[in-house]
Design a protein around this motif. Structure first.
Motif, PDB file in Angstrom:
ATOM      1  N   ARG A   1       0.831  -1.197   0.000  1.00 33.31           N
ATOM      2  CA  ARG A   1       0.000   0.000   0.000  1.00 33.31           C
ATOM      3  C   ARG A   1       0.869   1.252   0.000  1.00 33.31           C
ATOM      4  O   ARG A   1       1.594   1.470   0.971  1.00 33.31           O
ATOM      5  CB  ARG A   1      -0.904   0.035   1.226  1.00 33.31           C
TER       6      ARG A   1
ATOM      7  N   VAL B   1      -1.443  -6.698   1.433  1.00 27.84           N
ATOM      8  CA  VAL B   1      -2.804  -7.158   1.118  1.00 27.84           C
ATOM      9  C   VAL B   1      -2.903  -7.534  -0.361  1.00 27.84           C
ATOM     10  O   VAL B   1      -1.907  -7.477  -1.080  1.00 27.84           O
ATOM     11  CB  VAL B   1      -3.838  -6.047   1.437  1.00 27.84           C
ATOM     12  N   LEU B   2      -4.114  -7.902  -0.786  1.00 25.22           N
ATOM     13  CA  LEU B   2      -4.331  -8.253  -2.185  1.00 25.22           C
ATOM     14  C   LEU B   2      -4.070  -7.027  -3.069  1.00 25.22           C
ATOM     15  O   LEU B   2      -4.619  -5.950  -2.825  1.00 25.22           O
ATOM     16  CB  LEU B   2      -5.795  -8.692  -2.333  1.00 25.22           C
TER      17      LEU B   2
ATOM     18  N   SER C   1      -4.306  -3.227 -10.161  1.00 25.25           N
ATOM     19  CA  SER C   1      -5.606  -3.448 -10.798  1.00 25.25           C
ATOM     20  C   SER C   1      -6.624  -4.071  -9.846  1.00 25.25           C
ATOM     21  O   SER C   1      -7.700  -4.476 -10.272  1.00 25.25           O
ATOM     22  CB  SER C   1      -5.442  -4.343 -12.034  1.00 25.25           C
ATOM     23  N   GLU C   2      -6.265  -4.186  -8.571  1.00 23.87           N
ATOM     24  CA  GLU C   2      -7.200  -4.726  -7.588  1.00 23.87           C
ATOM     25  C   GLU C   2      -7.374  -3.691  -6.484  1.00 23.87           C
ATOM     26  O   GLU C   2      -6.376  -3.297  -5.863  1.00 23.87           O
ATOM     27  CB  GLU C   2      -6.665  -6.044  -7.004  1.00 23.87           C
ATOM     28  N   PHE C   3      -8.612  -3.261  -6.238  1.00 21.50           N
ATOM     29  CA  PHE C   3      -8.832  -2.212  -5.247  1.00 21.50           C
ATOM     30  C   PHE C   3      -8.172  -2.600  -3.920  1.00 21.50           C
ATOM     31  O   PHE C   3      -8.425  -3.677  -3.389  1.00 21.50           O
ATOM     32  CB  PHE C   3     -10.333  -1.976  -5.043  1.00 21.50           C
ATOM     33  N   CYS C   4      -7.332  -1.694  -3.398  1.00 19.61           N
ATOM     34  CA  CYS C   4      -6.564  -2.042  -2.206  1.00 19.61           C
ATOM     35  C   CYS C   4      -6.633  -0.962  -1.137  1.00 19.61           C
ATOM     36  O   CYS C   4      -5.825  -0.957  -0.199  1.00 19.61           O
ATOM     37  CB  CYS C   4      -5.114  -2.327  -2.585  1.00 19.61           C
ATOM     38  N   GLY C   5      -7.559  -0.017  -1.284  1.00 17.89           N
ATOM     39  CA  GLY C   5      -7.683   1.016  -0.258  1.00 17.89           C
ATOM     40  C   GLY C   5      -7.793   2.404  -0.876  1.00 17.89           C
ATOM     41  O   GLY C   5      -7.858   2.551  -2.095  1.00 17.89           O
ATOM     42  N   LEU C   6      -7.812   3.406   0.000  1.00 18.43           N
ATOM     43  CA  LEU C   6      -8.120   4.776  -0.432  1.00 18.43           C
ATOM     44  C   LEU C   6      -7.228   5.292  -1.552  1.00 18.43           C
ATOM     45  O   LEU C   6      -7.696   5.960  -2.458  1.00 18.43           O
ATOM     46  CB  LEU C   6      -8.009   5.721   0.764  1.00 18.43           C
ATOM     47  N   ARG C   7      -5.935   5.001  -1.498  1.00 26.05           N
ATOM     48  CA  ARG C   7      -5.035   5.558  -2.502  1.00 26.05           C
ATOM     49  C   ARG C   7      -4.714   4.544  -3.598  1.00 26.05           C
ATOM     50  O   ARG C   7      -3.692   4.657  -4.278  1.00 26.05           O
ATOM     51  CB  ARG C   7      -3.774   6.085  -1.836  1.00 26.05           C
TER      52      ARG C   7
ATOM     53  N   ASN D   1      -5.968   4.278  -6.446  1.00 23.52           N
ATOM     54  CA  ASN D   1      -5.881   4.932  -7.757  1.00 23.52           C
ATOM     55  C   ASN D   1      -4.494   5.512  -8.024  1.00 23.52           C
ATOM     56  O   ASN D   1      -4.112   5.707  -9.166  1.00 23.52           O
ATOM     57  CB  ASN D   1      -6.899   6.071  -7.851  1.00 23.52           C
ATOM     58  N   ARG D   2      -3.795   5.822  -6.953  1.00 22.56           N
ATOM     59  CA  ARG D   2      -2.466   6.420  -7.121  1.00 22.56           C
ATOM     60  C   ARG D   2      -1.360   5.367  -7.134  1.00 22.56           C
ATOM     61  O   ARG D   2      -0.181   5.729  -7.189  1.00 22.56           O
ATOM     62  CB  ARG D   2      -2.191   7.420  -5.994  1.00 22.56           C
TER      63      ARG D   2
END
Lengths: 471, 179
Positions: free
Chosen positions: B85, B109-110, B145-151, B153-154
């Motif tokens: 992250r 994490v994933l 390419s797997e949603f991993c938290g607030l940032r 997108n960055r």
């Protein structure tokens, strides 16, 4: 292909209104008004949250907020998205289900109590979502489709809202209507797809292993059902196109049997959704691709066939287009924006702004169809029609062309190499082409917002008026 | 006969649409899965993988930094890239026209590893090996390419591609058995 035997096909808009007016009993009228208020009101809530978002990022103004603005920005962003794209759409389904039930049950539905119960649950769910947001509770999670605040009451709000919408849907299915009726069959098909989406959410909730990281948990909880919800939205849009065309031209864009096939096709494609949870690991890559494929293969053909039908219809009626009719404006702008988004969908690149150009255009197309049906059918049958003057014309044109400009700008920027989900220097706006296309995007967004505000203003004003008097 | 033809013509859109829908339904399970490449994976603890990354950074750092991360210029062959992250660590500087094997793993994490047409899910506790051959005009961007938290997108990383400095095969043999 061009002739429909829908019971109301060929009838001018006034015949539609008369037919619905006759079947809308007082209780159903209250339900329809309630769902319409929740739908349009959700857009108003999203708008207020958008203002708070701007405040939380503006020096001095941010200090006026009663919450720590650093965390509240994301909290407000989550609920802004939820109300713009989830509550607005599912509440519209609730309204459409009441309208369809009124016709299919001739005003006297079986399981009548499900209607008011569903509406109250829907309102309670939405209120809970707002409550958790204003209390600044839970960690914001901007996962796909249904972003959430990771707080038990927020999940509860979503669940209560989901069940609330399911109740009028179940009541519609318990009062089966004519298979050839555009609204009755179309909404029933979307209702089945909606129930499948809910089933996907429930299965995902049960299968996700305890201890899963919260980001992955939220993403996979809403991934499958979120995909299925897009079938619901697209189906409702197609139902709206078919209805708006009949209201504007007295003629449906596709034959009754073809309409039936397209809607049934949507339903058949979502049926494997719940099975995917048992054939692919819910946290695996195959699970992710399975639902993406469902969208690619199931959601391309039905709207494409209808767009073709609408284009042929528009060509046949060229020269006599009723430019002041909300039904016509909703139809033509929705089809145009959605079709452009569909074409952009063939040029998707994960890393550039062509991807958001696609989904913003198709969402804009769905919104225009819903706005069209709200102004041309739902408000008039409630005796709360908006005056069809230049302001309504301006509202549809501002929203439609604003969305178009936004999406085309995003597409051109992406084609020139602007990466998605970046801001400031990360965008690398180092050429005139990139700068012009991003300026198009900004201008288009601003114009679309103006159109959206006008719609909310017109519709809410009429829905909140004490007396149901047209005009 | 004319009536029959007219009836067929009238139902043609219906028939064609029905056929297309059936073709899509039948084809969906098979068409897309065939062209998705599988990449070799092996189990490795997060500590062991971090140790490999640290060793690579120590041995091949250019001395430069980008966003507070070291820029490394490893020889062609095995390269270790860590996902956490919300970054890919370290910044890679690779030579155009050379062949690399990117060993990518998540240590928290994933995450997803997406570059070009490659899309891999990164599960903590396993590394995936992806062949990587940058071209001279490439500016490859790696994205989660797997949603991993607030940032999430960055969580992107640009690979620096520089002209080759030595004969293409010079490092291949030495690096091949590095794993």
């Amino acid at each position: 292909m061009l002739h429909s035997r829908d019971p109301l096909a060929g009838a001018p808009a006034s015949a539609w209104l008369t037919a619905y007016d006759a079947s809308l009993t007082a209780p159903l009228r209250r339900e329809l008004r309630g769902w319409s208020l929740l739908a349009v009101g959700s857009l108003a809530v999203a708008g207020v949250l958008a203002l708070l978002l701007v405040m939380s990022r503006t020096p001095k103004l941010q200090d006026l907020l009663p919450w720590p603005w650093e965390s509240f920005f994301y909290t407000a962003l989550v609920t802004h998205v939820v109300f713009s794209f989830v509550v607005w759409y599912v509440a519209f389904l609730g309204a459409a289900a009441v309208l369809a039930t009124a016709r299919s049950a001739a005003g006297r539905p079986r399981l009548a109590a499900l209607g008011p119960a569903g509406l109250w649950l829907g309102v309670a769910g939405a209120a809970l979502l707002i409550g958790v947001t204003l209390a600044d509770q839970g960690e914001a999670s901007l996962n796909n489709y249904v972003p959430v605040l990771s707080h038990p009451l927020y999940y509860a709000g979503l669940a209560i809202l989901g069940v609330g919408v399911a109740l009028p849907v179940v009541r519609l299915l318990a009062n089966p209507g004519r298979i050839g009726d555009t609204v009755e069959f179309g909404v029933a098909a979307c209702g089945v797809a909606y129930l499948v989406a809910l089933l996907c959410f429930v299965i995902a909730w049960m299968l996700l292993p305890p201890g899963t990281d919260i980001a992955a948990f939220n993403e996979r909880l809403f991934w499958g059902g979120g995909h299925v919800l897009q079938f619901v939205n697209t189906g409702l849009m197609m139902m709206a196109w078919q209805s708006l065309a009949v209201m504007a031209f007295g003629e449906a864009p596709v034959d009754r049997r073809l309409y039936w096939l397209l809607m049934a096709g949507l339903v058949v494609f979502v049926l494997p959704g719940p099975i995917f949870y048992f054939t692919f690991d819910i946290l695996g890559l195959a699970h992710r691709y399975a639902f993406t494929d469902l969208l690619w293969y199931g959601l391309s053909l039905p709207p494409a066939v209808m767009i073709l039908g609408v284009f042929v219809l528009l060509w046949r009626w060229r020269g006599t287009w009723p430019w002041r009719s909300p039904a016509f404006l909703g139809l033509i702008l929705s089809v145009l924006v959605f079709a452009v988004g569909g074409v952009f969908g063939f040029f998707l690149g994960v890393s550039d702004t062509r991807t958001p150009s696609h989904y913003h255009a198709v969402i804009g197309g769905v919104n225009l169809a819903f706005m069209g049906l709200m102004v041309a059918l739902m408000l008039p049958v409630l005796g709360r029609a908006v005056k069809t003057g230049r302001w309504v014309w301006a509202q549809f044109c501002l929203y439609g062309f604003g969305q178009l400009l936004w999406s085309v700008g995003m597409f051109l920027a992406g084609a020139a190499g602007v990466p998605r989900k970046t801001a400031g220097v990360e965008q690398g706006l180092d050429s005139v082409g990139k700068l012009v296309s991003m300026a198009m995007t900004g201008t288009g967004g601003l114009i679309a917002v103006l159109g959206g505000i006008l719609f909310i203003w017109f519709a809410l004003r009429r829905l909140l008026a004490r007396e149901a008097i047209d005009g | 006969m004319a009536d029959a033809m007219a009836a067929i013509r009238g139902r043609l859109p219906l028939l064609l649409t029905a056929l297309a829908l059936v073709a899509l339904m039948v084809g969906m399970p098979t068409w897309r899965y065939d062209d998705r490449p599988e990449f070799p994976r092996y189990a490795i603890s997060t500590d062991a993988f971090e140790a490999k990354v640290d060793a690579m950074v120590r041995d091949h750092s250019t001395g430069a930094e980008e966003d507070g991360m070291p820029v490394v210029h490893p020889p062609p062959g095995d390269v270790y890239l860590l996902a956490r992250r919300w970054q890919f660590y370290p910044v890679l500087e690779l030579e155009a026209g050379r062949s690399y094997r990117l060993h990518v793993a998540s240590v928290d994490v994933l995450h997803g590893f997406h570059v070009g047409d490659v899309d891999v899910l990164l599960v903590p506790g396993a590394a995936t090996v992806v062949p990587f051959n940058p071209g001279a005009s490439d500016r490859p961007v790696i994205q989660c390419s797997e949603f991993c938290g607030l940032r999430h997108n960055r969580m992107t990383a640009w690979v620096r591609v520089v002209p080759a400095t030595a004969a293409p095969d010079q490092h291949q043999g030495a690096a091949a058995g590095a794993r």
